[in-house]
Design a protein around this motif. Sequence first.
Motif, PDB file in Angstrom:
ATOM      1  N   LEU A   1       0.834  -1.198   0.000  1.00 38.85           N
ATOM      2  CA  LEU A   1       0.000   0.000   0.000  1.00 38.85           C
ATOM      3  C   LEU A   1       0.874   1.255   0.000  1.00 38.85           C
ATOM      4  CD1 LEU A   1      -2.700   1.505   0.329  1.00 38.85           C
ATOM      5  CD2 LEU A   1      -2.568   0.997   2.765  1.00 38.85           C
ATOM      6  N   TYR A   2       1.868   1.277   0.854  1.00 41.21           N
ATOM      7  CA  TYR A   2       2.785   2.419   0.921  1.00 41.21           C
ATOM      8  C   TYR A   2       3.555   2.578  -0.395  1.00 41.21           C
ATOM      9  CZ  TYR A   2       6.464   5.499   2.681  1.00 41.21           C
ATOM     10  OH  TYR A   2       7.349   6.539   2.859  1.00 41.21           O
ATOM     11  N   TYR A   3       4.031   1.469  -0.935  1.00 39.22           N
ATOM     12  CA  TYR A   3       4.740   1.484  -2.219  1.00 39.22           C
ATOM     13  C   TYR A   3       3.840   2.047  -3.328  1.00 39.22           C
ATOM     14  CZ  TYR A   3       6.808  -0.320  -6.540  1.00 39.22           C
ATOM     15  OH  TYR A   3       7.321  -0.435  -7.808  1.00 39.22           O
ATOM     16  N   GLY A   4       2.612   1.569  -3.380  1.00 38.13           N
ATOM     17  CA  GLY A   4       1.668   2.057  -4.384  1.00 38.13           C
ATOM     18  C   GLY A   4       1.419   3.545  -4.253  1.00 38.13           C
ATOM     19  N   TRP A   5       1.346   4.020  -3.024  1.00 31.74           N
ATOM     20  CA  TRP A   5       1.159   5.453  -2.786  1.00 31.74           C
ATOM     21  C   TRP A   5       2.386   6.233  -3.275  1.00 31.74           C
ATOM     22  CZ3 TRP A   5       3.559   8.824   0.814  1.00 31.74           C
ATOM     23  CH2 TRP A   5       2.961  10.079   0.902  1.00 31.74           C
ATOM     24  N   LEU A   6       3.575   5.707  -2.991  1.00 34.00           N
ATOM     25  CA  LEU A   6       4.806   6.386  -3.398  1.00 34.00           C
ATOM     26  C   LEU A   6       4.937   6.511  -4.918  1.00 34.00           C
ATOM     27  CD1 LEU A   6       7.429   4.888  -0.910  1.00 34.00           C
ATOM     28  CD2 LEU A   6       6.519   7.224  -0.931  1.00 34.00           C
ATOM     29  N   ILE A   7       4.522   5.461  -5.635  1.00 32.19           N
ATOM     30  CA  ILE A   7       4.652   5.504  -7.094  1.00 32.19           C
ATOM     31  C   ILE A   7       3.382   6.015  -7.784  1.00 32.19           C
ATOM     32  CG2 ILE A   7       6.380   3.668  -7.085  1.00 32.19           C
ATOM     33  CD1 ILE A   7       4.185   1.805  -8.289  1.00 32.19           C
ATOM     34  N   GLY A   8       2.344   6.284  -7.008  1.00 36.24           N
ATOM     35  CA  GLY A   8       1.116   6.841  -7.576  1.00 36.24           C
ATOM     36  C   GLY A   8       0.300   5.856  -8.383  1.00 36.24           C
ATOM     37  N   SER A   9       0.267   4.593  -7.966  1.00 37.85           N
ATOM     38  CA  SER A   9      -0.491   3.574  -8.688  1.00 37.85           C
ATOM     39  C   SER A   9      -1.857   3.355  -8.034  1.00 37.85           C
ATOM     40  CB  SER A   9       0.287   2.257  -8.701  1.00 37.85           C
ATOM     41  OG  SER A   9      -0.503   1.230  -9.259  1.00 37.85           O
ATOM     42  N   ARG A  10      -2.898   3.804  -8.707  1.00 35.44           N
ATOM     43  CA  ARG A  10      -4.253   3.660  -8.166  1.00 35.44           C
ATOM     44  C   ARG A  10      -4.648   2.215  -7.884  1.00 35.44           C
ATOM     45  NH1 ARG A  10      -7.811   7.244 -12.063  1.00 35.44           N
ATOM     46  NH2 ARG A  10      -6.112   6.711 -13.450  1.00 35.44           N
ATOM     47  N   PRO A  11      -4.417   1.274  -8.804  1.00 37.55           N
ATOM     48  CA  PRO A  11      -4.809  -0.103  -8.499  1.00 37.55           C
ATOM     49  C   PRO A  11      -4.082  -0.661  -7.265  1.00 37.55           C
ATOM     50  CG  PRO A  11      -4.394   0.108 -10.850  1.00 37.55           C
ATOM     51  CD  PRO A  11      -3.932   1.387 -10.199  1.00 37.55           C
ATOM     52  N   ILE A  12      -2.809  -0.390  -7.139  1.00 36.87           N
ATOM     53  CA  ILE A  12      -2.053  -0.910  -5.991  1.00 36.87           C
ATOM     54  C   ILE A  12      -2.566  -0.288  -4.701  1.00 36.87           C
ATOM     55  CG2 ILE A  12       0.215  -0.981  -4.888  1.00 36.87           C
ATOM     56  CD1 ILE A  12       1.449  -1.310  -7.659  1.00 36.87           C
ATOM     57  N   VAL A  13      -2.789   1.019  -4.704  1.00 35.94           N
ATOM     58  CA  VAL A  13      -3.274   1.689  -3.495  1.00 35.94           C
ATOM     59  C   VAL A  13      -4.677   1.215  -3.136  1.00 35.94           C
ATOM     60  CG1 VAL A  13      -3.964   3.917  -2.510  1.00 35.94           C
ATOM     61  CG2 VAL A  13      -1.820   3.721  -3.778  1.00 35.94           C
ATOM     62  N   LEU A  14      -5.577   1.254  -4.081  1.00 37.24           N
ATOM     63  CA  LEU A  14      -6.972   0.911  -3.821  1.00 37.24           C
ATOM     64  C   LEU A  14      -7.126  -0.504  -3.278  1.00 37.24           C
ATOM     65  CD1 LEU A  14     -10.027   1.470  -4.038  1.00 37.24           C
ATOM     66  CD2 LEU A  14      -9.896   0.649  -6.396  1.00 37.24           C
ATOM     67  N   PHE A  15      -6.589  -1.468  -3.990  1.00 39.91           N
ATOM     68  CA  PHE A  15      -6.839  -2.844  -3.610  1.00 39.91           C
ATOM     69  C   PHE A  15      -6.001  -3.303  -2.426  1.00 39.91           C
ATOM     70  CE2 PHE A  15      -8.727  -2.687  -7.838  1.00 39.91           C
ATOM     71  CZ  PHE A  15     -10.020  -3.031  -7.459  1.00 39.91           C
ATOM     72  N   ASN A  16      -4.822  -2.742  -2.238  1.00 42.03           N
ATOM     73  CA  ASN A  16      -4.069  -3.087  -1.045  1.00 42.03           C
ATOM     74  C   ASN A  16      -4.682  -2.446   0.190  1.00 42.03           C
ATOM     75  OD1 ASN A  16      -1.697  -4.929  -1.495  1.00 42.03           O
ATOM     76  ND2 ASN A  16      -1.525  -3.530  -3.216  1.00 42.03           N
ATOM     77  N   ALA A  17      -5.313  -1.298   0.053  1.00 49.42           N
ATOM     78  CA  ALA A  17      -6.014  -0.697   1.198  1.00 49.42           C
ATOM     79  C   ALA A  17      -7.181  -1.591   1.616  1.00 49.42           C
ATOM     80  CB  ALA A  17      -6.503   0.701   0.844  1.00 49.42           C
ATOM     81  N   ILE A  18      -7.936  -2.070   0.644  1.00 46.00           N
ATOM     82  CA  ILE A  18      -9.068  -2.947   0.953  1.00 46.00           C
ATOM     83  C   ILE A  18      -8.568  -4.275   1.521  1.00 46.00           C
ATOM     84  CG2 ILE A  18     -11.048  -4.193  -0.003  1.00 46.00           C
ATOM     85  CD1 ILE A  18     -11.216  -1.888  -2.117  1.00 46.00           C
ATOM     86  N   THR A  19      -7.539  -4.851   0.907  1.00 42.41           N
ATOM     87  CA  THR A  19      -6.976  -6.112   1.401  1.00 42.41           C
ATOM     88  C   THR A  19      -6.447  -5.940   2.815  1.00 42.41           C
ATOM     89  OG1 THR A  19      -6.388  -6.798  -0.838  1.00 42.41           O
ATOM     90  CG2 THR A  19      -5.273  -7.935   0.955  1.00 42.41           C
ATOM     91  N   PHE A  20      -5.806  -4.811   3.096  1.00 46.10           N
ATOM     92  CA  PHE A  20      -5.294  -4.539   4.434  1.00 46.10           C
ATOM     93  C   PHE A  20      -6.428  -4.579   5.456  1.00 46.10           C
ATOM     94  CE2 PHE A  20      -3.870  -1.773   7.883  1.00 46.10           C
ATOM     95  CZ  PHE A  20      -2.606  -2.286   8.130  1.00 46.10           C
ATOM     96  N   VAL A  21      -7.558  -3.993   5.126  1.00 45.51           N
ATOM     97  CA  VAL A  21      -8.708  -3.987   6.031  1.00 45.51           C
ATOM     98  C   VAL A  21      -9.265  -5.401   6.206  1.00 45.51           C
ATOM     99  CG1 VAL A  21     -11.090  -3.186   6.325  1.00 45.51           C
ATOM    100  CG2 VAL A  21      -9.309  -1.585   5.618  1.00 45.51           C
ATOM    101  N   LEU A  22      -9.445  -6.125   5.100  1.00 46.11           N
ATOM    102  CA  LEU A  22     -10.015  -7.473   5.183  1.00 46.11           C
ATOM    103  C   LEU A  22      -9.094  -8.444   5.915  1.00 46.11           C
ATOM    104  CD1 LEU A  22     -11.493  -7.764   1.577  1.00 46.11           C
ATOM    105  CD2 LEU A  22     -12.781  -7.508   3.700  1.00 46.11           C
ATOM    106  N   ALA A  23      -7.833  -8.492   5.517  1.00 48.87           N
ATOM    107  CA  ALA A  23      -6.888  -9.404   6.175  1.00 48.87           C
ATOM    108  C   ALA A  23      -6.629  -8.949   7.608  1.00 48.87           C
ATOM    109  CB  ALA A  23      -5.582  -9.482   5.384  1.00 48.87           C
ATOM    110  N   GLY A  24      -6.611  -7.638   7.821  1.00 52.28           N
ATOM    111  CA  GLY A  24      -6.458  -7.119   9.176  1.00 52.28           C
ATOM    112  C   GLY A  24      -7.619  -7.516  10.055  1.00 52.28           C
ATOM    113  N   ALA A  25      -8.825  -7.551   9.500  1.00 56.19           N
ATOM    114  CA  ALA A  25      -9.998  -7.989  10.265  1.00 56.19           C
ATOM    115  C   ALA A  25      -9.849  -9.448  10.686  1.00 56.19           C
ATOM    116  CB  ALA A  25     -11.268  -7.793   9.446  1.00 56.19           C
TER     117      ALA A  25
END
Length: 85
Positions: free
Chosen positions: A52-76
């Motif tokens: 998620l952080y990497y995606g934010w650094l490189i400005g990749s919407r798919p990486i940011v969006l889906f890793n944010a959601i995955t982080f929430v789901l797997a974190g749950a």
Amino acid sequence: MTLSLEWIGMLAGFLTTFAFVPQVIRVYRTRSTHDISLPMYSIFVTGVGLWLYYGWLIGSRPIVLFNAITFVLAGAVLVMKLRFR
């Protein structure tokens, strides 16, 4: 990034992210986490956070969006693993 490449990233992100939804629902309903590996989910959630952080650094919407959601789901799942012991 070309539009077609971004769509491939969006589809891949959608499929791999939402694969976690049945696991989250099952753990929530059954309150059973016996067969879930605490080390695996801990490492996985950390890795997804880094993606998620990497995606934010490189400005990749798919990486940011889906890793944010995955982080929430797997974190749950990880939180429920710790809570339902």
